[in-house]
Each structure stands twice: as C-alpha cells, then as structure tokens.
Design a protein around this motif. Structure first.
Motif, PDB file in Angstrom:
ATOM      1  N   TYR A 199       0.841  -1.203   0.000  1.00 30.66           N
ATOM      2  CA  TYR A 199       0.000   0.000   0.000  1.00 30.66           C
ATOM      3  C   TYR A 199       0.874   1.251   0.000  1.00 30.66           C
ATOM      4  O   TYR A 199       0.663   2.181  -0.778  1.00 30.66           O
ATOM      5  CB  TYR A 199      -0.935   0.031   1.212  1.00 30.66           C
ATOM      6  N   TYR A 200       1.867   1.268   0.874  1.00 36.73           N
ATOM      7  CA  TYR A 200       2.732   2.439   0.982  1.00 36.73           C
ATOM      8  C   TYR A 200       3.387   2.793  -0.348  1.00 36.73           C
ATOM      9  O   TYR A 200       3.380   3.949  -0.758  1.00 36.73           O
ATOM     10  CB  TYR A 200       3.837   2.181   2.018  1.00 36.73           C
ATOM     11  N   VAL A 201       3.991   1.798  -0.989  1.00 41.32           N
ATOM     12  CA  VAL A 201       4.791   2.107  -2.178  1.00 41.32           C
ATOM     13  C   VAL A 201       4.023   2.086  -3.495  1.00 41.32           C
ATOM     14  O   VAL A 201       4.523   2.577  -4.502  1.00 41.32           O
ATOM     15  CB  VAL A 201       6.000   1.156  -2.282  1.00 41.32           C
ATOM     16  N   ALA A 202       2.818   1.518  -3.513  1.00 42.29           N
ATOM     17  CA  ALA A 202       2.095   1.424  -4.780  1.00 42.29           C
ATOM     18  C   ALA A 202       0.611   1.753  -4.669  1.00 42.29           C
ATOM     19  O   ALA A 202       0.062   2.471  -5.497  1.00 42.29           O
ATOM     20  CB  ALA A 202       2.267   0.023  -5.366  1.00 42.29           C
ATOM     21  N   GLY A 203      -0.043   1.232  -3.643  1.00 41.68           N
ATOM     22  CA  GLY A 203      -1.470   1.488  -3.500  1.00 41.68           C
ATOM     23  C   GLY A 203      -1.784   2.965  -3.326  1.00 41.68           C
ATOM     24  O   GLY A 203      -2.845   3.444  -3.736  1.00 41.68           O
ATOM     25  N   THR A 204      -0.846   3.690  -2.749  1.00 45.84           N
ATOM     26  CA  THR A 204      -1.039   5.129  -2.530  1.00 45.84           C
ATOM     27  C   THR A 204      -1.269   5.880  -3.832  1.00 45.84           C
ATOM     28  O   THR A 204      -1.971   6.889  -3.869  1.00 45.84           O
ATOM     29  CB  THR A 204       0.200   5.713  -1.837  1.00 45.84           C
ATOM     30  N   VAL A 205      -0.672   5.374  -4.899  1.00 44.65           N
ATOM     31  CA  VAL A 205      -0.774   6.080  -6.179  1.00 44.65           C
ATOM     32  C   VAL A 205      -2.232   6.179  -6.626  1.00 44.65           C
ATOM     33  O   VAL A 205      -2.666   7.177  -7.187  1.00 44.65           O
ATOM     34  CB  VAL A 205       0.046   5.366  -7.259  1.00 44.65           C
ATOM     35  N   GLY A 206      -2.986   5.124  -6.351  1.00 43.66           N
ATOM     36  CA  GLY A 206      -4.389   5.149  -6.737  1.00 43.66           C
ATOM     37  C   GLY A 206      -5.143   6.243  -6.011  1.00 43.66           C
ATOM     38  O   GLY A 206      -5.955   6.965  -6.595  1.00 43.66           O
ATOM     39  N   LEU A 207      -4.855   6.364  -4.715  1.00 42.77           N
ATOM     40  CA  LEU A 207      -5.536   7.396  -3.935  1.00 42.77           C
ATOM     41  C   LEU A 207      -5.182   8.790  -4.441  1.00 42.77           C
ATOM     42  O   LEU A 207      -6.002   9.709  -4.421  1.00 42.77           O
ATOM     43  CB  LEU A 207      -5.139   7.272  -2.464  1.00 42.77           C
ATOM     44  N   MET A 208      -3.937   8.928  -4.879  1.00 39.44           N
ATOM     45  CA  MET A 208      -3.499  10.232  -5.386  1.00 39.44           C
ATOM     46  C   MET A 208      -4.190  10.594  -6.696  1.00 39.44           C
ATOM     47  O   MET A 208      -4.532  11.748  -6.944  1.00 39.44           O
ATOM     48  CB  MET A 208      -1.985  10.206  -5.641  1.00 39.44           C
ATOM     49  N   THR A 209      -4.372   9.590  -7.549  1.00 43.36           N
ATOM     50  CA  THR A 209      -4.815   9.881  -8.909  1.00 43.36           C
ATOM     51  C   THR A 209      -6.316   9.790  -9.180  1.00 43.36           C
ATOM     52  O   THR A 209      -6.808  10.414 -10.115  1.00 43.36           O
ATOM     53  CB  THR A 209      -4.093   8.949  -9.881  1.00 43.36           C
ATOM     54  N   VAL A 210      -7.034   9.018  -8.401  1.00 43.30           N
ATOM     55  CA  VAL A 210      -8.469   8.894  -8.673  1.00 43.30           C
ATOM     56  C   VAL A 210      -9.167  10.258  -8.687  1.00 43.30           C
ATOM     57  O   VAL A 210     -10.021  10.515  -9.551  1.00 43.30           O
ATOM     58  CB  VAL A 210      -9.149   7.958  -7.661  1.00 43.30           C
ATOM     59  N   PRO A 211      -8.830  11.158  -7.755  1.00 45.31           N
ATOM     60  CA  PRO A 211      -9.495  12.466  -7.776  1.00 45.31           C
ATOM     61  C   PRO A 211      -9.258  13.212  -9.088  1.00 45.31           C
ATOM     62  O   PRO A 211     -10.085  14.013  -9.520  1.00 45.31           O
ATOM     63  CB  PRO A 211      -8.854  13.211  -6.590  1.00 45.31           C
ATOM     64  N   VAL A 212      -8.112  12.938  -9.704  1.00 50.26           N
ATOM     65  CA  VAL A 212      -7.780  13.593 -10.971  1.00 50.26           C
ATOM     66  C   VAL A 212      -8.426  12.863 -12.145  1.00 50.26           C
ATOM     67  O   VAL A 212      -9.005  13.473 -13.049  1.00 50.26           O
ATOM     68  CB  VAL A 212      -6.243  13.630 -11.176  1.00 50.26           C
ATOM     69  N   MET A 213      -8.332  11.531 -12.143  1.00 49.78           N
ATOM     70  CA  MET A 213      -8.903  10.744 -13.227  1.00 49.78           C
ATOM     71  C   MET A 213     -10.400  10.948 -13.323  1.00 49.78           C
ATOM     72  O   MET A 213     -10.963  10.994 -14.389  1.00 49.78           O
ATOM     73  CB  MET A 213      -8.671   9.265 -12.953  1.00 49.78           C
ATOM     74  N   GLY A 214     -11.025  11.040 -12.177  1.00 49.24           N
ATOM     75  CA  GLY A 214     -12.463  11.278 -12.168  1.00 49.24           C
ATOM     76  C   GLY A 214     -13.293  10.006 -12.218  1.00 49.24           C
ATOM     77  O   GLY A 214     -12.883   9.004 -12.803  1.00 49.24           O
ATOM     78  N   ILE A 215     -14.440  10.055 -11.606  1.00 48.42           N
ATOM     79  CA  ILE A 215     -15.382   8.933 -11.614  1.00 48.42           C
ATOM     80  C   ILE A 215     -16.486   9.271 -12.621  1.00 48.42           C
ATOM     81  O   ILE A 215     -16.925  10.417 -12.722  1.00 48.42           O
ATOM     82  CB  ILE A 215     -15.987   8.723 -10.213  1.00 48.42           C
ATOM     83  N   ALA A 216     -16.901   8.291 -13.403  1.00 49.58           N
ATOM     84  CA  ALA A 216     -17.922   8.514 -14.428  1.00 49.58           C
ATOM     85  C   ALA A 216     -19.182   9.116 -13.806  1.00 49.58           C
ATOM     86  O   ALA A 216     -19.659   8.637 -12.775  1.00 49.58           O
ATOM     87  CB  ALA A 216     -18.255   7.197 -15.120  1.00 49.58           C
ATOM     88  N   PRO A 217     -19.727  10.149 -14.413  1.00 45.21           N
ATOM     89  CA  PRO A 217     -20.929  10.811 -13.878  1.00 45.21           C
ATOM     90  C   PRO A 217     -22.108   9.857 -13.689  1.00 45.21           C
ATOM     91  O   PRO A 217     -22.922  10.040 -12.780  1.00 45.21           O
ATOM     92  CB  PRO A 217     -21.243  11.870 -14.943  1.00 45.21           C
TER      93      PRO A 217
END
Length: 397
Positions: A234-252
């Motif tokens: 989680y520390y070295v890789a899973g964190t990236v998802g948390l960082m990027t999802v807000p940018v990638m966006g969730i489908a409306p």
C-alpha cells in the motif's frame, strides 16, 4: 521497489536507467484510480483477496490491522472528494495570472513546469503517457505532475544516490511535500504538483504514506506475514491510486460508491507491487532482500536459504502458484473498478493493468524460475494489447 497505474500505473514501470526493483512504478496505472485496499468491491470492504497461501479460500469479513489502517485513509480521501473544497491559488499561479493581466508575454512558469513533467512521463512511462493524451488537458497535466513526484520519491531509495539517503533526508522531503501542499513549491516540478493539489481534492496522506514506504526500504528487508507485506505494498504502490483517482475522475453515471472505486484503485497498486515482487525474487535475493511472507514460505516447506540458493523445485512451484493466484485476485478486483472511471481515463488504466498482469503469465512460462530469469512482456504482445484495451475501455459501462 517501486510503486503503482495511470499515474499510478505508469509509475510502476522501471526506468531505462535503472530498475526499480520492488515498487510497481507508480504512475499510472490509474486504477486510476490508480491505486486501494484492493480488496473488496463495493462500499463494504468485507470481501478481500487477502489470502494467506490459500488465496482461493473463502473471504473473511474481518479486516486485519493493516487493512483497517489503509481503509481509514480510503475513507478520508473519499470524503474529501465528496466535499470538494474550493480551489486555492498557488504563488506560481498568481504570478502567471498577473503576467496575463499585464499583457506580459513570458515563459509561463506553470505551463513550462507541466511541460517538463510531461517530458519525464513520456521518457519513462511511454505507454501511460500515450494514454494520457485522451484525457482533458487539465487532468493530463495533473497526472503528469503526480507521476513525477512519485518517481522522484522512489528515486530517493532506488536511484543512483540511494546509498546516501538517510531517514533525515526523507524527513526533509516530507517537509518539502507539506510546503508544496501549502502553496510553497521548491522547484518547477513541485510547482506543478502544488498547482494540481490546489485544483483537485487530493489528500496529502497518501503522499506521506509513500514516503513512509521509502523509510521501510532503508531498514526492513523481511516481511513475516502477508499482512505486513500488504501494508508495504500500500505504501509504495497502492497510494498512487488514492493520489490519482481524484484527478482521473469517476464517471458521472456510475452507481458505484466512491469508496468502492478507491478500493479498486488500491487493488491495482497492490497487484502491481505483488507482481514486481514475484518477478524480482532472484534480484532481490542477491541484494539480501526477501519480499515474500516468511510464514507462508515456512508453510510451504521452504526457507530463506532456499530463496538464496535459487533452485526451482516442486515445493517452489506450488508456492509460486499460490502467490500468483493471489496477485491475480487483486487484478480482478481492480478491473471491476475501471468501468466506473471517467471514460477518458479508462484506457490508460486498463492497458496498464493488462500489461502488468501478463508478467504473471511470463513467470509461469518460465516454469516459475524467477531466480535467474526475468519475466517480461514482449513488445509485440504489448502492441497487441493496446487496441484491445482501448476497445474494452470504450464499451465499459
């Protein structure tokens, strides 16, 4: 080791200059929504591909201590997205706006900063970079900025100057992170990320947690249980998802809960990191490191000496089959979340996921010899996978 897909995933790919041995190179893969507790789907984290050696055993409805800690971060980030605070303006953005108002035709501090981030992404994460071209300009630039920060962080402990890095140096890097989140960037790359976090609901905790993963790499070379290893992943890789999802966006039109999308992103990061670990067993062993759960090794009748000896036996094959099965469960969990991403973000995430998952196939093709043979996906296979992933992403719903 390096972490995570999309920004997330891309970050998981090793650079040409030197190999990131462990962390799935972050960027993005974006399970991206990129990468979280990859485990269960849906708002409930009740079901997880956690598994001890028996990855296929019935899912347990009780989270471990590590999963609980990670889930708290997931909830915090999900809540931040839901409340989406108003944007703040960074110093560099203010200066650029002032130049525009005064009619000054200049360099464009922020524009140049983002361009430099894009150049780094294009050089070290080509496939991912290509996928970002489908995103809106604002999202594309933000993902580049996150990728570069993750890469620079990973280079601290896996780069050419890693032998000089101390806990104090990582403390300084964390202070620098806090400053850029407050709108006080130290350099051009920091400025791009500082501007990004001012525009998107990105929480600082995943960034701090990635630095914590770097701290572990300075002193920890053994993991007694999968629960310990999960937290490291989680520390070295899973964190990236948390960082990027807000940018990638969730489908409306997505009906999935925000938490479930983040969980899928986390799963991708965990899957990528586990894949890196399984691919690099021999390489890590030559550096005196073992990133496999020691209790599961013992249950399989294997010892640390067997790892250092590097001989493929029936016991090793059985053990590896279980480890690969678990990694695939995380990939499966991650893939469920891709359809809920914004349509422009799906392809880079799905392509990264498919390409990385094929490394597991390559390990099997090598008869589980990850001691002296490096599993990789050939260029032809990569090229064939891209259009298929694009088509799948286009129809995802």
């Amino acid at each position: 080791m390096a972490a995570g897909s999309s920004v997330v995933w891309a970050a998981h790919h090793p650079s040409p200059s030197h190999s990131h041995h462990h962390r799935p190179r972050r960027v993005v893969l974006l399970p991206p929504p990129p990468p979280l507790p990859a485990r269960r789907g849906g708002a409930s984290l009740a079901r997880s591909p956690r598994a001890s050696l028996a990855a296929a055993a019935p899912a347990v409805a009780v989270r471990t201590a590590s999963e609980e800690a990670v889930y708290e971060v997931v909830l915090r980030q999900a809540a931040l997205v839901k409340t989406a605070a108003p944007q703040r303006t960074t110093r560099w953005a203010e200066e650029e706006k002032k130049e525009e108002e005064e009619g000054v035709v200049g360099w464009g501090l922020l524009g140049d900063a983002y361009d430099r981030c894009g150049e780094v992404c294009a050089e070290y994460a080509k496939t991912f970079y290509l996928g970002t071209q489908l995103m809106t300009p604002e999202r594309r630039k933000a993902v580049w900025a996150i990728y570069v920060w993750c890469r620079r962080t990973d280079e601290l402990v896996d780069g050419p100057n890693a032998s000089y890095i101390t806990p104090t140096a990582l403390d300084r890097w964390e202070k620098r992170l806090e400053d850029l989140f407050e709108g006080r960037p130290y350099d051009m790359y920091d400025a791009a990320l500082s501007d990004t976090v001012s525009k998107f609901p990105v929480d600082i905790q995943p960034f701090k947690d990635m630095i914590e993963g770097m701290r572990l790499d300075l002193w920890k070379s053994r993991y007694m249980t999968f629960d310990e290893l999960y937290l490291y992943c989680y520390y070295v890789a899973g964190t990236v998802g948390l960082m990027t999802v807000p940018v990638m966006g969730i489908a409306p039109d997505s009906k999935a809960s925000t938490e479930s999308v983040y969980n899928a992103a986390l799963a991708l990061g965990i899957a990528n990191q586990l894949t890196n670990i399984l691919r690099d067993v021999g390489e890590d062993a030559r550096r005196g490191r073992i990133y496999l759960p020691l209790d599961e090794l013992a249950q399989a009748g294997l010892t640390e000496e067997d790892i250092f000896r590097g001989k493929v036996t029936d016991k090793w094959r059985r053990f590896m089959k279980g480890q690969i099965q678990r990694a695939r469960l995380f990939f499966d969990e991650a893939e469920k979340g891709v359809a809920h991403l914004d349509s422009a973000s799906r392809w880079p995430v799905l392509a990264s996921l498919w390409l990385y998952r094929q490394i597991l196939d390559a390990i099997e093709a090598n008869d589980y010899n990850n001691f002296t043979k490096r599993a990789y996906v050939g260029k032809a296979k990569k090229l064939l996978s891209l259009p298929v992933a694009y088509a799948r992403a286009a129809v995802a719903s």
